[in-house]
Design a protein around this motif. Structure first.
Motif, PDB file in Angstrom:
ATOM      1  N   HIS A 238       0.740  -1.146   0.173  1.00 45.47           N
ATOM      2  CA  HIS A 238       0.240   0.522   0.101  1.00 45.47           C
ATOM      3  C   HIS A 238       1.505   1.026  -0.242  1.00 45.47           C
ATOM      4  CE1 HIS A 238      -3.249  -2.301   1.038  1.00 45.47           C
ATOM      5  NE2 HIS A 238      -3.502  -2.704   1.682  1.00 45.47           N
ATOM      6  N   TYR A 239       0.619   1.595  -0.557  1.00 48.03           N
ATOM      7  CA  TYR A 239       1.128   3.561  -0.903  1.00 48.03           C
ATOM      8  C   TYR A 239       0.610   4.531  -0.494  1.00 48.03           C
ATOM      9  CZ  TYR A 239       3.535   0.443  -4.381  1.00 48.03           C
ATOM     10  OH  TYR A 239       3.797  -0.659  -5.498  1.00 48.03           O
ATOM     11  N   CYS A 240       1.747   5.489   0.455  1.00 49.65           N
ATOM     12  CA  CYS A 240       1.209   6.229   1.578  1.00 49.65           C
ATOM     13  C   CYS A 240       1.815   7.349   1.001  1.00 49.65           C
ATOM     14  CB  CYS A 240       0.866   6.479   2.421  1.00 49.65           C
ATOM     15  SG  CYS A 240       2.331   6.312   3.520  1.00 49.65           S
ATOM     16  N   ILE A 241       1.509   8.840   0.826  1.00 54.37           N
ATOM     17  CA  ILE A 241       1.921  10.122   0.255  1.00 54.37           C
ATOM     18  C   ILE A 241       1.389  11.380   0.248  1.00 54.37           C
ATOM     19  CG2 ILE A 241       1.012  10.332  -1.904  1.00 54.37           C
ATOM     20  CD1 ILE A 241       3.662  10.679  -3.357  1.00 54.37           C
ATOM     21  N   THR A 242       2.362  12.113   0.478  1.00 57.63           N
ATOM     22  CA  THR A 242       1.100  13.422   1.636  1.00 57.63           C
ATOM     23  C   THR A 242       0.977  14.006   0.115  1.00 57.63           C
ATOM     24  OG1 THR A 242       3.175  15.025   0.719  1.00 57.63           O
ATOM     25  CG2 THR A 242       2.581  14.099   2.900  1.00 57.63           C
ATOM     26  N   GLN A 243      -0.411  14.989   0.199  1.00 57.09           N
ATOM     27  CA  GLN A 243      -1.035  16.030  -0.780  1.00 57.09           C
ATOM     28  C   GLN A 243      -0.307  16.703  -1.766  1.00 57.09           C
ATOM     29  OE1 GLN A 243      -4.311  15.328  -1.541  1.00 57.09           O
ATOM     30  NE2 GLN A 243      -4.687  17.395  -2.816  1.00 57.09           N
ATOM     31  N   ASN A 244       0.938  16.964  -0.998  1.00 53.82           N
ATOM     32  CA  ASN A 244       1.760  18.176  -1.717  1.00 53.82           C
ATOM     33  C   ASN A 244       3.160  17.317  -2.569  1.00 53.82           C
ATOM     34  OD1 ASN A 244       0.780  20.624  -0.855  1.00 53.82           O
ATOM     35  ND2 ASN A 244       2.895  20.378   0.769  1.00 53.82           N
ATOM     36  N   GLU A 245       3.190  16.710  -2.272  1.00 57.01           N
ATOM     37  CA  GLU A 245       3.909  15.684  -3.117  1.00 57.01           C
ATOM     38  C   GLU A 245       3.244  14.814  -3.915  1.00 57.01           C
ATOM     39  OE1 GLU A 245       6.927  15.937  -3.947  1.00 57.01           O
ATOM     40  OE2 GLU A 245       7.949  17.032  -1.480  1.00 57.01           O
ATOM     41  N   TRP A 246       1.856  14.524  -4.045  1.00 52.25           N
ATOM     42  CA  TRP A 246       1.121  13.639  -5.074  1.00 52.25           C
ATOM     43  C   TRP A 246       0.976  15.005  -6.407  1.00 52.25           C
ATOM     44  CZ3 TRP A 246      -3.941  15.375  -6.792  1.00 52.25           C
ATOM     45  CH2 TRP A 246      -4.247  13.710  -7.959  1.00 52.25           C
ATOM     46  N   LEU A 247       0.251  15.921  -5.557  1.00 52.68           N
ATOM     47  CA  LEU A 247       0.432  16.754  -6.552  1.00 52.68           C
ATOM     48  C   LEU A 247       1.506  16.809  -7.847  1.00 52.68           C
ATOM     49  CD1 LEU A 247      -1.488  19.644  -4.899  1.00 52.68           C
ATOM     50  CD2 LEU A 247      -2.566  18.025  -6.747  1.00 52.68           C
ATOM     51  N   ASN A 248       2.647  16.562  -7.095  1.00 49.70           N
ATOM     52  CA  ASN A 248       3.954  16.942  -7.823  1.00 49.70           C
ATOM     53  C   ASN A 248       4.486  15.798  -8.696  1.00 49.70           C
ATOM     54  OD1 ASN A 248       5.199  19.274  -6.782  1.00 49.70           O
ATOM     55  ND2 ASN A 248       5.496  18.334  -5.245  1.00 49.70           N
ATOM     56  N   VAL A 249       3.928  14.668  -8.241  1.00 54.08           N
ATOM     57  CA  VAL A 249       4.058  13.308  -9.165  1.00 54.08           C
ATOM     58  C   VAL A 249       3.246  12.730  -9.611  1.00 54.08           C
ATOM     59  CG1 VAL A 249       6.531  12.658  -7.789  1.00 54.08           C
ATOM     60  CG2 VAL A 249       3.474  11.232  -6.866  1.00 54.08           C
ATOM     61  N   LYS A 250       1.856  13.209  -9.913  1.00 56.27           N
ATOM     62  CA  LYS A 250       1.079  12.865 -10.250  1.00 56.27           C
ATOM     63  C   LYS A 250       0.691  12.009 -11.760  1.00 56.27           C
ATOM     64  CE  LYS A 250      -2.038  16.444 -10.174  1.00 56.27           C
ATOM     65  NZ  LYS A 250      -2.355  17.062 -11.884  1.00 56.27           N
ATOM     66  N   ASP A 251       1.460  12.930 -12.940  1.00 56.50           N
ATOM     67  CA  ASP A 251       1.506  13.211 -13.952  1.00 56.50           C
ATOM     68  C   ASP A 251       2.154  12.035 -14.569  1.00 56.50           C
ATOM     69  OD1 ASP A 251      -0.033  14.814 -13.843  1.00 56.50           O
ATOM     70  OD2 ASP A 251       0.973  16.657 -14.441  1.00 56.50           O
ATOM     71  N   THR A 252       2.872  11.589 -13.536  1.00 58.60           N
ATOM     72  CA  THR A 252       4.292  10.111 -13.732  1.00 58.60           C
ATOM     73  C   THR A 252       3.791   8.844 -13.209  1.00 58.60           C
ATOM     74  OG1 THR A 252       5.659  11.593 -13.739  1.00 58.60           O
ATOM     75  CG2 THR A 252       6.523   9.602 -13.979  1.00 58.60           C
ATOM     76  N   LEU A 253       2.998   9.245 -11.960  1.00 62.30           N
ATOM     77  CA  LEU A 253       1.812   7.736 -11.175  1.00 62.30           C
ATOM     78  C   LEU A 253       0.765   7.382 -11.560  1.00 62.30           C
ATOM     79  CD1 LEU A 253       3.462   6.751  -8.758  1.00 62.30           C
ATOM     80  CD2 LEU A 253       1.792   8.270  -7.263  1.00 62.30           C
ATOM     81  N   SER A 254       1.131   6.132 -12.217  1.00 66.75           N
ATOM     82  CA  SER A 254       0.274   5.319 -12.692  1.00 66.75           C
ATOM     83  C   SER A 254      -0.857   4.450 -11.751  1.00 66.75           C
ATOM     84  CB  SER A 254       0.592   3.951 -13.368  1.00 66.75           C
ATOM     85  OG  SER A 254       1.778   2.848 -12.734  1.00 66.75           O
ATOM     86  N   LEU A 255      -0.766   5.067 -10.456  1.00 66.62           N
ATOM     87  CA  LEU A 255      -1.332   4.613  -9.599  1.00 66.62           C
ATOM     88  C   LEU A 255      -2.332   5.651  -9.209  1.00 66.62           C
ATOM     89  CD1 LEU A 255      -1.072   2.209  -7.295  1.00 66.62           C
ATOM     90  CD2 LEU A 255       0.068   4.060  -6.020  1.00 66.62           C
ATOM     91  N   PRO A 256      -4.055   4.906  -9.661  1.00 64.35           N
ATOM     92  CA  PRO A 256      -4.854   6.507  -9.273  1.00 64.35           C
ATOM     93  C   PRO A 256      -4.827   6.596  -8.094  1.00 64.35           C
ATOM     94  CG  PRO A 256      -5.850   3.915  -9.476  1.00 64.35           C
ATOM     95  CD  PRO A 256      -4.322   4.115 -10.003  1.00 64.35           C
ATOM     96  N   LYS A 257      -5.503   8.083  -8.137  1.00 62.77           N
ATOM     97  CA  LYS A 257      -5.336   8.624  -6.401  1.00 62.77           C
ATOM     98  C   LYS A 257      -6.486   7.328  -5.963  1.00 62.77           C
ATOM     99  CE  LYS A 257      -5.655  13.139  -3.992  1.00 62.77           C
ATOM    100  NZ  LYS A 257      -7.191  14.603  -4.641  1.00 62.77           N
ATOM    101  N   ALA A 258      -7.754   6.985  -5.601  1.00 61.74           N
ATOM    102  CA  ALA A 258      -8.160   6.109  -5.096  1.00 61.74           C
ATOM    103  C   ALA A 258      -7.255   4.920  -4.771  1.00 61.74           C
ATOM    104  CB  ALA A 258      -9.538   5.686  -5.890  1.00 61.74           C
ATOM    105  N   LYS A 259      -6.876   4.692  -5.399  1.00 63.22           N
ATOM    106  CA  LYS A 259      -5.588   3.495  -4.409  1.00 63.22           C
ATOM    107  C   LYS A 259      -4.704   3.997  -3.885  1.00 63.22           C
ATOM    108  CE  LYS A 259      -6.788   0.195  -7.449  1.00 63.22           C
ATOM    109  NZ  LYS A 259      -6.891  -1.522  -7.916  1.00 63.22           N
ATOM    110  N   LEU A 260      -4.212   5.032  -3.056  1.00 67.50           N
ATOM    111  CA  LEU A 260      -3.074   5.480  -3.073  1.00 67.50           C
ATOM    112  C   LEU A 260      -3.773   5.783  -1.341  1.00 67.50           C
ATOM    113  CD1 LEU A 260      -1.625   8.053  -4.927  1.00 67.50           C
ATOM    114  CD2 LEU A 260      -0.201   6.810  -3.492  1.00 67.50           C
ATOM    115  N   ILE A 261      -3.175   6.185  -0.752  1.00 66.89           N
ATOM    116  CA  ILE A 261      -3.217   7.051   0.673  1.00 66.89           C
ATOM    117  C   ILE A 261      -2.270   8.176   1.352  1.00 66.89           C
ATOM    118  CG2 ILE A 261      -2.764   6.710   3.484  1.00 66.89           C
ATOM    119  CD1 ILE A 261      -3.097   3.557   3.101  1.00 66.89           C
ATOM    120  N   ILE A 262      -3.148   9.178   0.414  1.00 67.83           N
ATOM    121  CA  ILE A 262      -2.907  10.902   0.455  1.00 67.83           C
ATOM    122  C   ILE A 262      -3.236  10.890   2.180  1.00 67.83           C
ATOM    123  CG2 ILE A 262      -3.735  13.062  -0.178  1.00 67.83           C
ATOM    124  CD1 ILE A 262      -2.769  11.022  -3.040  1.00 67.83           C
ATOM    125  N   VAL A 263      -2.265  11.077   2.291  1.00 63.95           N
ATOM    126  CA  VAL A 263      -1.786  11.872   3.988  1.00 63.95           C
ATOM    127  C   VAL A 263      -2.546  12.846   3.844  1.00 63.95           C
ATOM    128  CG1 VAL A 263      -0.731  11.820   6.061  1.00 63.95           C
ATOM    129  CG2 VAL A 263      -0.543   9.633   4.552  1.00 63.95           C
TER     130      VAL A 263
END
Ligand SMILES: Cc1ncc(COP(=O)(O)O)c(C=O)c1O
Length: 448
Positions: free
Chosen positions: A404-429
């Motif tokens: 299970h992957y977790c990431i902060t909202q801020n960092e998610w915004l930075n990497v979301k275009d490259t990350l193939s894991l949809p937001k729904a499958k990430l644990i956004i902290v």
């Protein structure tokens, strides 16, 4: 930027923090959530993507002139590679499959070094097809193969320079002798009209002798000088892997030695590019593994009255994530999570821990003092990112744990275009306050 600032936790403090653990409070909250609130029995990993990003910040701070090429062999997790691609980290690949995986993240070929000195023919052909141009060698047969298959490749000669003490020494298998073998190899490369561009070394994985970097860099400079007598003008120095990973470790000491050695031996060669191949440095502390106790065998004294030893069986073993126990005789330091609210942690007893396979070798801990645990209790293992999932298998039908992957909202915004894991499958902290509900909704969508 000082180290204290870099180390500042981006995640909020959780009221559920398991204080014995060194991991980020958010990771602890998630473990607590999965083990207490969710009907869960499989072992599972939490991968804290922020941890990898922080490690990269730390690398840039301590070794600003050395570009990191992450050693994919250490853990080839697609999503971690995606975050790395997005953050500008480059890659050391050892095979065709690793190259393909890295390219699938959107990374360009000029950010990859094919750093396996002994490469199968099909893998060299593949590198030529896709255009991964830089590769290492340490023997004649490689030069002959490369001359046939990829004559325009840029070659890096790997020399041997080993630390006195390392978790996994590599010098027996790879690296040519700088005095005895380098001249012969460079002569052959020149006669084959091959383009040798630099020197690489690996001091040993889990290096415990930082000073070896000084010796290796000085040796590399000698080879730069020697190569110039053949007309080669080297432009690449690859200082390999070996940097420590895990909570409580730092590259500060090694970086100090590397930086002064580069100043001392390479200050007059301003065009030389420095790269490194860190593996465990980047991923060790990002992964925390939680395993379930699914069976317990009590061993009684000779009168058959009192329990003298407890054997705990957990659902991950030496054929899976703990394979390093077989390879490197590592010791483990589990943190136990018990359902018993009144568990007296001062009352420990002699215990052993076993993996799930039917092999008697599958023992994780021979004898340690543990509290009196029950079936369904959990054990947490930190610093499980390096050479764990990438080197394990599902022997006996016991699957490798899900991540299970977790990431902060801020960092998610930075990497979301490259990350193939949809937001729904990430644990956004949430950075401001921990919201267990977000874990709940994430978990519903990625149920094991
Ligand atoms: C060629 C090469 N580079 C880099 C690494 C990564 O080493 P570490 O995880 O110690 O940084 C290894 C590990 O075996 C390796 O063989």
């Amino acid at each position: 930027m000082d180290e204290g600032k870099l180390a500042t936790m981006k995640f909020p403090k959780s009221q559920h923090a398991l204080t014995e653990l060194k991991s980020d409070p958010a990771v602890l909250s998630i473990i607590k959530y999965f083990t207490e609130k969710v009907d869960q029995e499989e072992a599972f990993y939490i991968c804290n993507l922020n941890d990898i990003i922080e490690r990269h910040d730390m690398w840039k701070y301590y070794l600003p002139n050395v570009a990191p090429y992450y050693a994919v062999k250490c853990h080839d997790d697609k999503h971690v590679l995606e975050v790395m691609t997005s953050k500008g980290i480059n890659f050391d690949c050892a095979s065709k499959a690793e190259i393909s995986k890295v390219l699938s993240t959107g990374c360009s070929t000029d950010r990859i070094i094919f750093a396996n000195p002994a490469k199968p023919i099909g893998h060299i052909k593949f590198a030529a097809e896709v255009g991964v141009n830089t590769m290492t060698f340490d023997n004649e047969s490689e030069l002959v193969k490369i001359q046939k298959l990829y004559p325009s490749a840029s070659l890096v000669i790997r020399i041997k320079c080993e630390a006195i003490d390392a978790v996994r020494p590599l010098g027996k298998k790879f690296g040519c002798d700088p005095v005895k073998e380098v001249p012969r190899l460079l002569r052959l490369a020149e006669s084959l009209n091959l383009n040798v561009i630099g020197v690489s070394f690996h001091v040993g994985s889990g290096c415990r002798e930082p000073e070896v970097f000084w010796r290796a860099i000085s040796e590399a400079r000698n080879i730069f000088n020697y190569a110039s007598t053949f007309g080669y003008k080297f432009t690449l120095l690859d200082i390999g892997g070996g940097y420590p990973g895990g909570h409580g470790t730092s590259i500060k000491k090694i970086a100090g030695i590397v930086n002064s050695a580069l100043d001392t031996y390479f200050h007059d060669l301003p065009d030389v590019k420095y790269i490194a191949e860190p593996g465990r440095y980047f991923v060790t502390s990002a992964y925390t593994l939680t395993c379930n106790i699914y069976s317990i065998r009590n061993i009684y004294d000779e009168n058959n009255n009192e329990i003298t030893h407890k054997m705990y069986y957990i659902n991950e073993g030496v054929y899976g994530s703990f394979n390093r126990i077989l390879r490197a005789h590592r010791t483990l330091d589990p943190i136990t999570l018990s359902k018993k609210p009144d568990l007296d942690k001062s009352k420990h007893m002699s215990s052993s821990i076993w993996g799930p396979s039917c092999d008697g070798l599958d023992q994780l801990v021979e004898d340690m003092e543990l509290p009196d645990l029950e079936v369904g209790d959990w054990m947490v293992f930190e610093d499980m990112g390096a050479y764990t999932l990438s080197a394990g298998c599902a022997f006996n039908g016991f699957p490798l744990p899900k991540v299970h992957y977790c990431i902060t909202q801020n960092e998610w915004l930075n990497v979301k275009d490259t990350l193939s894991l949809p937001k729904a499958k990430l644990i956004i902290v949430n950075e401001k306050e921990p919201k267990l509900e977000t874990f709940e909704s994430a978990y519903d969508k990625c149920r094991i």
